[in-house]
Design an enzyme around this catalytic site. Sequence first.
Site, PDB file in Angstrom:
ATOM      1  N   LEU A 281       0.818  -1.206   0.000  1.00  0.00           N
ATOM      2  CA  LEU A 281       0.000   0.000   0.000  1.00  0.00           C
ATOM      3  C   LEU A 281       0.858   1.265   0.000  1.00  0.00           C
ATOM      4  O   LEU A 281       1.717   1.447   0.874  1.00  0.00           O
ATOM      5  CB  LEU A 281      -0.916   0.004   1.224  1.00  0.00           C
ATOM      6  CG  LEU A 281      -1.817   1.232   1.392  1.00  0.00           C
ATOM      7  CD1 LEU A 281      -2.805   1.334   0.245  1.00  0.00           C
ATOM      8  CD2 LEU A 281      -2.547   1.189   2.729  1.00  0.00           C
ATOM      9  N   ASP A 282       0.632   2.131  -0.989  1.00  0.00           N
ATOM     10  CA  ASP A 282       1.292   3.444  -1.094  1.00  0.00           C
ATOM     11  C   ASP A 282       2.817   3.332  -1.054  1.00  0.00           C
ATOM     12  O   ASP A 282       3.515   4.215  -0.547  1.00  0.00           O
ATOM     13  CB  ASP A 282       0.821   4.380   0.034  1.00  0.00           C
ATOM     14  CG  ASP A 282      -0.667   4.684  -0.051  1.00  0.00           C
ATOM     15  OD1 ASP A 282      -1.205   4.674  -1.168  1.00  0.00           O
ATOM     16  OD2 ASP A 282      -1.290   4.916   1.000  1.00  0.00           O
ATOM     17  N   ASP A 283       3.365   2.244  -1.594  1.00  0.00           N
ATOM     18  CA  ASP A 283       4.804   2.022  -1.526  1.00  0.00           C
ATOM     19  C   ASP A 283       5.417   1.753  -2.898  1.00  0.00           C
ATOM     20  O   ASP A 283       6.558   1.297  -2.995  1.00  0.00           O
ATOM     21  CB  ASP A 283       5.107   0.848  -0.580  1.00  0.00           C
ATOM     22  CG  ASP A 283       6.578   0.744  -0.229  1.00  0.00           C
ATOM     23  OD1 ASP A 283       7.182   1.787   0.088  1.00  0.00           O
ATOM     24  OD2 ASP A 283       7.127  -0.377  -0.295  1.00  0.00           O
TER      25      ASP A 283
END
Length: 313
Positions: free
Chosen positions: A256-258
């Site tokens: 996530l969001d990486d």
Amino acid sequence: MPQNQQTGTIKPRVPDTERAVLLIDCPDQKGLVARVVVLLYSQGANILHAEQHQDHELGQFFMRVEWAQASLPNSTSPTGLSDTRAKSVISTFARDFAILAEELHMRWQLYRAHQRTRVAIFCSQYLHCIADLLHRSSSGELPCEIVVIISNHREVEKLAAFHGIRFEYIPVTPATRAEAEAKQLELLESLKVELVVLARYMQILTETFVARYPAAIINVHHSFLPAFIGARPYHAAHARGVKLIGATSHYVTTELDDGPIIEQEVARISHRDQVEDLIARGRDLERIVLSRAVRWHLEHRILCYGNKTVVFD
């Protein structure tokens, strides 16, 4: 339009149908640029732009070359190459370059500049990012074909109709997530979608979905990653008392969001700003970073390696 410095005459812009873009990623070694340039020259190509980058720590080399096909041998038409001839030129170059690429252990991508990427945009209830993308697309700023807008809410339906773009309402709940995603993927495949843009789509994609579009799903996150991942980042930033807020566009991965970051922007704030102020100012940043990331992807200016990107000018 470029100008001839000797005569002062205006040179016509090379048509998109006659331009190609080559992206290269390989272990760094001496003579790489020369080998690529000599091969292009040997086939009569006219290099319009060339840029390279070396990651000395990893020993990796990256290059983007934009070149014109019109000056290649047997191109005698005063109006430039026919589409059939242009395809033949690309095919010939690809065949010859594949030999060089294998020798130098290159990963490479070759594109004709006029080919418009087929795009699907996903959004939820916030419309500022998708409205900006649709405006930029309709004005010719984004070289793509937006073939569908998919949402788990109906707020964007009228905007899609205004722009004459197909709209699909696919609601998502925890109980129907797998069914909804299967329907989304089936639709994307039927429309031959090449790029998925998450314009504030407030759902987490599964590993199955992400695996179908590697380095081809662009998301916008309303914080300066890696700070404040996940939901409600403006609230978290306000609670922390930060003096800068930001927005980030990145490729989506299973983390996530990486994913690899493409673009970021920041704005200075103060103790006087409330959460509502941060949200309002952040929306401008979100529009900017998402539109830049999408345009750079469409223009084949991005190479991913590891969890990083090289973004060519």
